[in-house]
Write a protein that holds these residues in place. Structure first.
Motif, PDB file in Angstrom:
ATOM      1  N   LYS A   1      73.679  80.808 113.251  1.00  0.00           N
ATOM      2  CA  LYS A   1      74.798  81.140 114.128  1.00  0.00           C
ATOM      3  C   LYS A   1      74.922  82.648 114.199  1.00  0.00           C
ATOM      4  O   LYS A   1      74.420  83.363 113.327  1.00  0.00           O
TER       5      LYS A   1
ATOM      6  N   ASP B   1      79.536  78.149 116.806  1.00  0.00           N
ATOM      7  CA  ASP B   1      78.411  77.656 117.598  1.00  0.00           C
ATOM      8  C   ASP B   1      77.108  77.895 116.842  1.00  0.00           C
ATOM      9  O   ASP B   1      76.864  78.996 116.353  1.00  0.00           O
ATOM     10  N   THR B   2      76.287  76.853 116.746  1.00  0.00           N
ATOM     11  CA  THR B   2      75.025  76.980 116.025  1.00  0.00           C
ATOM     12  C   THR B   2      73.850  76.691 116.943  1.00  0.00           C
ATOM     13  O   THR B   2      73.990  76.036 117.973  1.00  0.00           O
TER      14      THR B   2
END
Length: 127
Positions: free
Chosen positions: A105, A113-114
């Motif tokens: 991330k 959010d990855t």
């Protein structure tokens, strides 16, 4: 990417690669299958998880969370590190299908959010 004058400089992205793929004879007709995946995590990214996914059949799609896929997870979290899978006592002709993976991330505690990044598929056969 960053722009400097009229020259574009590509932003360095997280990368992972298979850096070892070999079968070693143990004796008694048995082998050790070894696959290593090495990550390169540039500044501005955080490692969430890294490891190796593998299956013992070419009919299995080697993806994170996939049915029939085994996973080993690295305990290291430094920016540059290697995960090594050693499968011992493999009989002659045994094959594994493996991919290195990492979940990253953007740096910053508020960012959740990855991205999931894979290597190419490595095929390692005991022979």
């Amino acid at each position: 990417y960053a722009m400097y004058g009229d020259t574009a400089v590509a932003e360095k992205k997280p990368a992972i690669a298979i850096t070892m793929n070999q079968a070693s004879a143990q004796g008694d007709g048995k082998f050790t299958l070894t696959v290593a995946a090495t990550r390169d995590l540039p500044a501005g990214y955080e490692l969430v998880e890294q490891g190796i996914l593998f299956a013992k059949s070419d009919a299995v799609e080697v993806v994170y969370g996939g049915t029939g896929v085994n996973k080993i997870v690295s305990t290291g979290t430094v920016d540059n590190g290697t995960t090594i899978l050693n499968l011992r006592n493999a009989p002659s002709g045994a094959t594994i299908y493996a991919k290195g993976y990492m979940i990253v991330k953007k740096a910053g505690s508020e960012n959740t959010d990855t991205d999931l990044v894979y290597t190419e598929l490595a095929v390692c056969t005991a022979e």
